[in-house]
Enzyme design. Sequence first.
Site, PDB file in Angstrom:
ATOM      1  N   LEU A  47       0.850  -1.184   0.000  1.00 26.31           N
ATOM      2  CA  LEU A  47       0.000   0.000   0.000  1.00 26.31           C
ATOM      3  C   LEU A  47       0.889   1.238   0.000  1.00 26.31           C
ATOM      4  O   LEU A  47       1.942   1.263   0.646  1.00 26.31           O
ATOM      5  CB  LEU A  47      -0.908   0.029   1.240  1.00 26.31           C
ATOM      6  CG  LEU A  47      -1.925  -1.106   1.397  1.00 26.31           C
ATOM      7  CD1 LEU A  47      -2.750  -0.884   2.663  1.00 26.31           C
ATOM      8  CD2 LEU A  47      -2.836  -1.212   0.184  1.00 26.31           C
ATOM      9  N   ASP A  48       0.456   2.267  -0.715  1.00 26.21           N
ATOM     10  CA  ASP A  48       1.185   3.530  -0.706  1.00 26.21           C
ATOM     11  C   ASP A  48       1.184   4.120   0.705  1.00 26.21           C
ATOM     12  O   ASP A  48       0.339   3.787   1.543  1.00 26.21           O
ATOM     13  CB  ASP A  48       0.535   4.532  -1.665  1.00 26.21           C
ATOM     14  CG  ASP A  48       0.650   4.098  -3.119  1.00 26.21           C
ATOM     15  OD1 ASP A  48       1.590   3.355  -3.438  1.00 26.21           O
ATOM     16  OD2 ASP A  48      -0.194   4.521  -3.923  1.00 26.21           O
ATOM     17  N   LYS A  49       2.102   5.031   0.938  1.00 28.18           N
ATOM     18  CA  LYS A  49       2.241   5.644   2.260  1.00 28.18           C
ATOM     19  C   LYS A  49       0.934   6.243   2.753  1.00 28.18           C
ATOM     20  O   LYS A  49       0.556   6.098   3.914  1.00 28.18           O
ATOM     21  CB  LYS A  49       3.334   6.719   2.227  1.00 28.18           C
ATOM     22  CG  LYS A  49       3.560   7.399   3.570  1.00 28.18           C
ATOM     23  CD  LYS A  49       4.713   8.403   3.489  1.00 28.18           C
ATOM     24  CE  LYS A  49       4.932   9.086   4.843  1.00 28.18           C
ATOM     25  NZ  LYS A  49       6.066  10.048   4.797  1.00 28.18           N
TER      26      LYS A  49
END
Length: 222
Positions: A47-49
Amino acid sequence: MKLLFQNDDFAIVSKPAGMNFHSEDEAGFVVLASEMLDCKLFPVHRLDKMTSGLVILAKSSEVANAFLQLFESRKIEKYYLAISLRKPKKKMGKIVGDMAKGRRGSWKLMHTKDNPAITRFISVSLNPGEKLFLVKPYTGKTHQIRVAMKSVGSPIAGDERYAAAEDAKKLDRGYLHAYALKFDLNGDSFSFKLPPDEGELFLTKECQGQIMLWDKPEEFFK
């Protein structure tokens, strides 16, 4: 971060918004989850930040490979929730196109379809100027949902890369959440769901009420 499920093969852990997935200047999500469970964990997706929600972490390289094969054959169903402050060009539909690298780490959607990212979505209105999306990605390209949302005129609220500055910096987080997962592994069926528990816009009465109506997200993408 919290543990939602574990067995001998894998764990399902919730990632908070704003936490790096891999370690950079400080320990990232995978390292912290491994410390929390006191065992080595193998990420099989990321997952992206800015994105919160459900993450699968394998407990061995063999199980990790099994999950990677499931992802490659599109046998893992993923559902996301997103909020935008911009009205989409259409209320629901499918977004299909190749993705290419843009400037400074961004990606862009192309008109070609040689190896396309595929994303379906439905949307509803919340408070004035707020749209809630239920999103199902069929592929796992980098920034896929964020770029898809921008392509229909509704960049994700709080997304400092793809949304306008006035829709990003004034908010407490990026409003993308990994909501549900469904898959079969070693003859067993698994289903996990986790509504967002952080973010002012996700926690409004209107948003929480709509998420309850999407309690079985798979039914909206038959």
